[in-house]
Motif scaffolding. Structure first.
Motif, PDB file in Angstrom:
ATOM      1  N   THR A 257       0.831  -1.200   0.000  1.00 18.30           N
ATOM      2  CA  THR A 257       0.000   0.000   0.000  1.00 18.30           C
ATOM      3  C   THR A 257       0.870   1.256   0.000  1.00 18.30           C
ATOM      4  N   THR A 258       0.239   2.377  -0.274  1.00 16.90           N
ATOM      5  CA  THR A 258       0.959   3.653  -0.247  1.00 16.90           C
ATOM      6  C   THR A 258       1.551   3.899   1.131  1.00 16.90           C
ATOM      7  N   LYS A 259       0.784   3.571   2.148  1.00 17.14           N
ATOM      8  CA  LYS A 259       1.270   3.750   3.525  1.00 17.14           C
ATOM      9  C   LYS A 259       2.503   2.891   3.792  1.00 17.14           C
ATOM     10  N   ASP A 260       2.486   1.648   3.308  1.00 21.09           N
ATOM     11  CA  ASP A 260       3.638   0.749   3.472  1.00 21.09           C
ATOM     12  C   ASP A 260       4.864   1.291   2.740  1.00 21.09           C
ATOM     13  N   ILE A 261       4.647   1.777   1.533  1.00 16.50           N
ATOM     14  CA  ILE A 261       5.754   2.313   0.739  1.00 16.50           C
ATOM     15  C   ILE A 261       6.368   3.520   1.427  1.00 16.50           C
ATOM     16  N   LYS A 262       5.516   4.419   1.913  1.00 18.43           N
ATOM     17  CA  LYS A 262       6.031   5.606   2.605  1.00 18.43           C
ATOM     18  C   LYS A 262       6.794   5.214   3.863  1.00 18.43           C
TER      19      LYS A 262
ATOM     20  N   GLN B  83      10.732   5.997   4.552  1.00 15.13           N
ATOM     21  CA  GLN B  83      11.202   6.647   5.777  1.00 15.13           C
ATOM     22  C   GLN B  83      12.306   5.829   6.437  1.00 15.13           C
ATOM     23  N   LYS B  84      12.145   4.517   6.479  1.00 18.49           N
ATOM     24  CA  LYS B  84      13.186   3.660   7.064  1.00 18.49           C
ATOM     25  C   LYS B  84      14.496   3.802   6.296  1.00 18.49           C
ATOM     26  N   SER B  85      14.399   3.839   4.976  1.00 23.40           N
ATOM     27  CA  SER B  85      15.599   3.994   4.161  1.00 23.40           C
ATOM     28  C   SER B  85      16.239   5.356   4.371  1.00 23.40           C
ATOM     29  N   LEU B  86      15.418   6.386   4.448  1.00 24.71           N
ATOM     30  CA  LEU B  86      15.941   7.732   4.664  1.00 24.71           C
ATOM     31  C   LEU B  86      16.690   7.834   5.991  1.00 24.71           C
ATOM     32  N   ASP B  87      16.209   7.106   6.979  1.00 23.84           N
ATOM     33  CA  ASP B  87      16.876   7.116   8.285  1.00 23.84           C
ATOM     34  C   ASP B  87      18.265   6.495   8.224  1.00 23.84           C
ATOM     35  N   LYS B  88      18.506   5.664   7.216  1.00 20.94           N
ATOM     36  CA  LYS B  88      19.791   4.972   7.086  1.00 20.94           C
ATOM     37  C   LYS B  88      20.738   5.637   6.091  1.00 20.94           C
ATOM     38  N   VAL B  89      20.214   6.538   5.272  1.00 15.05           N
ATOM     39  CA  VAL B  89      21.010   7.170   4.222  1.00 15.05           C
ATOM     40  C   VAL B  89      21.956   8.203   4.845  1.00 15.05           C
ATOM     41  N   PRO B  90      23.192   8.278   4.338  1.00 12.73           N
ATOM     42  CA  PRO B  90      24.105   9.307   4.849  1.00 12.73           C
ATOM     43  C   PRO B  90      23.524  10.707   4.611  1.00 12.73           C
TER      44      PRO B  90
END
Length: 62
Positions: free
Chosen positions: A2-7, A11-18
């Motif tokens: 779902t869109t909610k799952d994708i977002k 967010q999880k990926s953004l938290d890990k990105v330098p």
């Protein structure tokens, strides 16, 4: 997914990105939000072709 799952995954990926990459991600998102959907799809398709056929393109370039 779902869109909610994708977002949530984004967010999880953004938290890990330098931190140095975050501005590039933001710039990309702002660029995409101003493009018509057909242009976004065309860009995505071209990226997929280039990724999938990288070896072929390298051989053709020689």
């Amino acid at each position: 997914m779902t869109t909610k799952d994708i977002k949530s995954e984004i967010q999880k990926s953004l938290d890990k990105v330098p931190e140095s990459v975050l501005q590039d991600v933001l710039d990309f998102l702002k660029q995409v939000e101003n493009q018509p959907i057909d242009k976004v799809n065309l860009t995505r398709n071209l990226r997929d072709i280039l990724t999938e056929d990288k070896e072929l393109l390298e051989r053709l370039a020689k």
